[in-house]
Structure formats: C-alpha cells, structure tokens
Design a protein around this motif. Structure first.
Motif, PDB file in Angstrom:
ATOM      1  N   GLU A   1       0.838  -1.210   0.000  1.00 35.29           N
ATOM      2  CA  GLU A   1       0.000   0.000   0.000  1.00 35.29           C
ATOM      3  C   GLU A   1       0.869   1.256   0.000  1.00 35.29           C
ATOM      4  O   GLU A   1       0.538   2.250  -0.662  1.00 35.29           O
ATOM      5  CB  GLU A   1      -0.929   0.001   1.207  1.00 35.29           C
ATOM      6  CG  GLU A   1      -2.012  -1.069   1.128  1.00 35.29           C
ATOM      7  CD  GLU A   1      -2.864  -1.129   2.382  1.00 35.29           C
ATOM      8  OE1 GLU A   1      -4.094  -1.319   2.237  1.00 35.29           O
ATOM      9  OE2 GLU A   1      -2.331  -0.975   3.498  1.00 35.29           O
ATOM     10  N   ILE A   2       1.977   1.219   0.741  1.00 33.29           N
ATOM     11  CA  ILE A   2       2.904   2.359   0.736  1.00 33.29           C
ATOM     12  C   ILE A   2       3.429   2.595  -0.681  1.00 33.29           C
ATOM     13  O   ILE A   2       3.463   3.727  -1.176  1.00 33.29           O
ATOM     14  CB  ILE A   2       4.078   2.128   1.715  1.00 33.29           C
ATOM     15  CG1 ILE A   2       3.577   2.112   3.162  1.00 33.29           C
ATOM     16  CG2 ILE A   2       5.140   3.213   1.543  1.00 33.29           C
ATOM     17  CD1 ILE A   2       4.614   1.664   4.189  1.00 33.29           C
ATOM     18  N   GLU A   3       3.816   1.521  -1.349  1.00 39.10           N
ATOM     19  CA  GLU A   3       4.305   1.644  -2.728  1.00 39.10           C
ATOM     20  C   GLU A   3       3.234   2.262  -3.624  1.00 39.10           C
ATOM     21  O   GLU A   3       3.525   3.138  -4.450  1.00 39.10           O
ATOM     22  CB  GLU A   3       4.707   0.272  -3.263  1.00 39.10           C
ATOM     23  CG  GLU A   3       5.961  -0.303  -2.627  1.00 39.10           C
ATOM     24  CD  GLU A   3       6.367  -1.624  -3.252  1.00 39.10           C
ATOM     25  OE1 GLU A   3       5.849  -1.947  -4.341  1.00 39.10           O
ATOM     26  OE2 GLU A   3       7.200  -2.326  -2.666  1.00 39.10           O
ATOM     27  N   SER A   4       1.997   1.820  -3.442  1.00 38.65           N
ATOM     28  CA  SER A   4       0.902   2.342  -4.264  1.00 38.65           C
ATOM     29  C   SER A   4       0.653   3.823  -3.987  1.00 38.65           C
ATOM     30  O   SER A   4       0.411   4.616  -4.911  1.00 38.65           O
ATOM     31  CB  SER A   4      -0.378   1.548  -4.000  1.00 38.65           C
ATOM     32  OG  SER A   4      -0.220   0.206  -4.378  1.00 38.65           O
ATOM     33  N   LEU A   5       0.721   4.210  -2.720  1.00 41.83           N
ATOM     34  CA  LEU A   5       0.525   5.620  -2.357  1.00 41.83           C
ATOM     35  C   LEU A   5       1.643   6.491  -2.928  1.00 41.83           C
ATOM     36  O   LEU A   5       1.399   7.635  -3.329  1.00 41.83           O
ATOM     37  CB  LEU A   5       0.451   5.774  -0.837  1.00 41.83           C
ATOM     38  CG  LEU A   5      -0.868   5.312  -0.215  1.00 41.83           C
ATOM     39  CD1 LEU A   5      -0.737   5.224   1.301  1.00 41.83           C
ATOM     40  CD2 LEU A   5      -2.007   6.261  -0.590  1.00 41.83           C
TER      41      LEU A   5
ATOM     42  N   TYR B   1       5.612  22.495   1.480  1.00 40.12           N
ATOM     43  CA  TYR B   1       5.463  21.385   0.539  1.00 40.12           C
ATOM     44  C   TYR B   1       5.221  20.104   1.326  1.00 40.12           C
ATOM     45  O   TYR B   1       5.628  19.999   2.484  1.00 40.12           O
ATOM     46  CB  TYR B   1       6.725  21.201  -0.319  1.00 40.12           C
ATOM     47  CG  TYR B   1       7.007  22.341  -1.245  1.00 40.12           C
ATOM     48  CD1 TYR B   1       6.463  22.383  -2.525  1.00 40.12           C
ATOM     49  CD2 TYR B   1       7.823  23.398  -0.842  1.00 40.12           C
ATOM     50  CE1 TYR B   1       6.714  23.444  -3.376  1.00 40.12           C
ATOM     51  CE2 TYR B   1       8.079  24.470  -1.687  1.00 40.12           C
ATOM     52  CZ  TYR B   1       7.518  24.486  -2.959  1.00 40.12           C
ATOM     53  OH  TYR B   1       7.769  25.546  -3.797  1.00 40.12           O
ATOM     54  N   ILE B   2       4.587  19.135   0.676  1.00 42.67           N
ATOM     55  CA  ILE B   2       4.418  17.824   1.294  1.00 42.67           C
ATOM     56  C   ILE B   2       5.332  16.851   0.568  1.00 42.67           C
ATOM     57  O   ILE B   2       5.217  16.661  -0.653  1.00 42.67           O
ATOM     58  CB  ILE B   2       2.944  17.366   1.212  1.00 42.67           C
ATOM     59  CG1 ILE B   2       2.081  18.268   2.095  1.00 42.67           C
ATOM     60  CG2 ILE B   2       2.797  15.908   1.648  1.00 42.67           C
ATOM     61  CD1 ILE B   2       0.597  18.043   1.951  1.00 42.67           C
ATOM     62  N   ASN B   3       6.279  16.272   1.314  1.00 47.14           N
ATOM     63  CA  ASN B   3       7.184  15.310   0.691  1.00 47.14           C
ATOM     64  C   ASN B   3       6.570  13.904   0.753  1.00 47.14           C
ATOM     65  O   ASN B   3       5.466  13.715   1.276  1.00 47.14           O
ATOM     66  CB  ASN B   3       8.576  15.360   1.343  1.00 47.14           C
ATOM     67  CG  ASN B   3       8.554  15.024   2.829  1.00 47.14           C
ATOM     68  OD1 ASN B   3       7.812  14.139   3.271  1.00 47.14           O
ATOM     69  ND2 ASN B   3       9.378  15.719   3.613  1.00 47.14           N
ATOM     70  N   MET B   4       7.284  12.936   0.222  1.00 50.50           N
ATOM     71  CA  MET B   4       6.731  11.571   0.127  1.00 50.50           C
ATOM     72  C   MET B   4       6.384  10.998   1.500  1.00 50.50           C
ATOM     73  O   MET B   4       5.332  10.379   1.682  1.00 50.50           O
ATOM     74  CB  MET B   4       7.728  10.647  -0.584  1.00 50.50           C
ATOM     75  CG  MET B   4       7.863  10.906  -2.060  1.00 50.50           C
ATOM     76  SD  MET B   4       8.881   9.644  -2.891  1.00 50.50           S
ATOM     77  CE  MET B   4      10.517  10.073  -2.296  1.00 50.50           C
ATOM     78  N   THR B   5       7.277  11.201   2.472  1.00 52.50           N
ATOM     79  CA  THR B   5       7.042  10.670   3.811  1.00 52.50           C
ATOM     80  C   THR B   5       5.843  11.341   4.473  1.00 52.50           C
ATOM     81  O   THR B   5       4.982  10.671   5.063  1.00 52.50           O
ATOM     82  CB  THR B   5       8.302  10.857   4.683  1.00 52.50           C
ATOM     83  OG1 THR B   5       9.383  10.153   4.075  1.00 52.50           O
ATOM     84  CG2 THR B   5       8.089  10.306   6.081  1.00 52.50           C
TER      85      THR B   5
ATOM     86  N   THR C   1      -1.128  -3.291  -5.688  1.00 50.13           N
ATOM     87  CA  THR C   1       0.251  -2.791  -5.727  1.00 50.13           C
ATOM     88  C   THR C   1       0.620  -2.356  -7.134  1.00 50.13           C
ATOM     89  O   THR C   1       0.398  -3.061  -8.100  1.00 50.13           O
ATOM     90  CB  THR C   1       1.223  -3.881  -5.256  1.00 50.13           C
ATOM     91  OG1 THR C   1       0.825  -4.340  -3.981  1.00 50.13           O
ATOM     92  CG2 THR C   1       2.647  -3.342  -5.205  1.00 50.13           C
ATOM     93  N   HIS C   2       1.188  -1.149  -7.225  1.00 49.92           N
ATOM     94  CA  HIS C   2       1.664  -0.643  -8.510  1.00 49.92           C
ATOM     95  C   HIS C   2       3.175  -0.854  -8.610  1.00 49.92           C
ATOM     96  O   HIS C   2       3.875  -0.892  -7.609  1.00 49.92           O
ATOM     97  CB  HIS C   2       1.399   0.861  -8.618  1.00 49.92           C
ATOM     98  CG  HIS C   2      -0.041   1.217  -8.627  1.00 49.92           C
ATOM     99  ND1 HIS C   2      -0.783   1.300  -9.774  1.00 49.92           N
ATOM    100  CD2 HIS C   2      -0.906   1.547  -7.630  1.00 49.92           C
ATOM    101  CE1 HIS C   2      -2.017   1.657  -9.485  1.00 49.92           C
ATOM    102  NE2 HIS C   2      -2.115   1.798  -8.187  1.00 49.92           N
ATOM    103  N   THR C   3       3.661  -0.948  -9.825  1.00 50.47           N
ATOM    104  CA  THR C   3       5.099  -0.912 -10.033  1.00 50.47           C
ATOM    105  C   THR C   3       5.480   0.545 -10.193  1.00 50.47           C
ATOM    106  O   THR C   3       4.977   1.219 -11.088  1.00 50.47           O
ATOM    107  CB  THR C   3       5.502  -1.696 -11.298  1.00 50.47           C
ATOM    108  OG1 THR C   3       5.035  -3.023 -11.156  1.00 50.47           O
ATOM    109  CG2 THR C   3       7.008  -1.691 -11.485  1.00 50.47           C
ATOM    110  N   ILE C   4       6.346   1.051  -9.318  1.00 51.64           N
ATOM    111  CA  ILE C   4       6.583   2.494  -9.306  1.00 51.64           C
ATOM    112  C   ILE C   4       7.944   2.888  -9.854  1.00 51.64           C
ATOM    113  O   ILE C   4       8.317   4.042  -9.828  1.00 51.64           O
ATOM    114  CB  ILE C   4       6.416   3.053  -7.879  1.00 51.64           C
ATOM    115  CG1 ILE C   4       7.334   2.337  -6.895  1.00 51.64           C
ATOM    116  CG2 ILE C   4       4.984   2.959  -7.435  1.00 51.64           C
ATOM    117  CD1 ILE C   4       7.239   2.890  -5.497  1.00 51.64           C
TER     118      ILE C   4
END
Length: 208
Positions: free
Chosen positions: A30-34, A83-87, A204-207
């Motif tokens: 889910e983290i990868e997908s987000l 800004y909002i970063n990935m974390t 899950t997406h491939t990112i």
C-alpha cells in the motif's frame, strides 16, 4: 524557496523503508501504491505544493472549505516548508484514512488551532463555523446564530472554564462524545470517500 527534484528509484526505496519502520497504518504494498499516486500527482517531483494537495482534498474527498483545506495541508506538512514530501504524504494519509481515535483527536485539534498557539479560541471557532455552515436566506443576522453555536460549544467542551479549548478540553470532550471530533468543520473524509480512495491503492503498482 524549496527546489523540487525528480524522484529517483533510490529515494522511493528509502521512503518505503523509512515508512515501514515507522509502522504507519499501511502495508508495504500500500505504501508503494501511495507513492505511485504521489508521483503521478507531482509529475515525478519530490514536492507536492499546496494547490496540488487542495485538488486531492477537493476531488477525492469533496472538501470545499478554504480555511480547513489550508489547515489540513499544514497538518500534513510537518516540517513547515510549504510542501508535502513523500514521507509526509503517507504519514498524513495514515492518520487521515486509518488513524486511531487518539491520532484523529490530536490531528483534528491541530487543524482547528488556526494560529498554532495550543488553544482553540472563540474567534477561531467563529471563523471556522462561519465558513462551514450554510447560511439560510431568511436569517437576518447569521453571525448571531454562529456566536450562539460558539457559546454552546464552549459550555459543552470548556472543562476548565477559561473561555477557550485546550487540547485537554478537546480530548476529554471527544472521548465523552465522539460526534464532537469534527464539530468545527470537516477535516476527515466520510466513510464512502475514504473507501473509494483506498480502492485506488489496494492493488500494488510498479513504481520504478
């Protein structure tokens, strides 16, 4: 001024490892997908600005209140760099979508404390209620009705009678009556919107 950079494969992996260690309310997939969604929104940049984030709140969660959308942005933007970063994106959504009752109480208080002084004042309550309540055309002076609502809220929630709400006041009140969690305006998604958004990252997406 914060300069944006392209998101590298290594940066994504570092973010995934960091977030997994922090035990957010998402699995690794889910983290990868987000993060895939994040990359799509930011066009592969490592910064999400206020306007892009507001689009997410408006389009995915039907939020329209400018004051509250700005405050939700600030709640996500923990390092206050505008800004909002990935974390921050994943940590913020962890509470926004799946937070514990305790996490949501703290989050809502942060949103409602407009000037960040640790209290929700009469003026802040009035400001939020004024923008979130639909005015009736028959009302001669809608502001008077809002002032009445502020006094009702204070009477119910101001435990130490200092004419403002501390975190302790807010916390005790919401524990006693969970419906008070969003008493000053929508700052969390409703169940239908929450489930619809979650459906976008279940697979899950491939990112890379």
């Amino acid at each position: 001024m914060s300069n944006a950079h392209n998101i590298t494969r290594k940066a994504v992996q570092v973010a995934i490892d960091d977030l997994s260690a922090k035990k957010v309310h998402f699995g690794k997939g889910e983290i990868e997908s987000l993060l895939h969604i994040y990359k799509t929104i930011t066009k592969n940049q490592d910064r999400m600005d206020r306007l892009k984030f507001r689009d997410v709140l408006h389009n995915s969660f039907d939020m329209t209140d400018d004051i509250l959308m700005d405050r939700v942005f600030r709640a996500f933007d923990r390092d206050n760099d505008s800004y909002i970063n990935m974390t921050e994106w994943v940590e913020g959504l962890s509470i926004f979508l799946r937070g514990t009752h305790e996490e949501k109480i703290r989050y809502a208080f942060t949103v409602y404390d407009l000037n960040g002084d640790g209290y929700i004042s009469r003026e802040e309550m009035f400001q939020m209620l004024k923008t979130s309540i639909i005015k009736q055309p028959s009302e001669e002076d809608p502001d008077e009705g809002i002032k009445d609502l502020v006094e009702i809220a204070l009477k119910k929630m101001d435990k130490d009678h200092d004419s403002r709400l501390s975190f302790q006041d807010f916390h005790q009140s919401v524990l006693a009556d969970p419906l008070l969690l969003e008493c000053f305006g929508q700052c969390l998604p409703d169940q239908k919107k929450k489930l619809a958004f979650e459906a976008t990252f279940k697979k899950t997406h491939t990112i890379y």
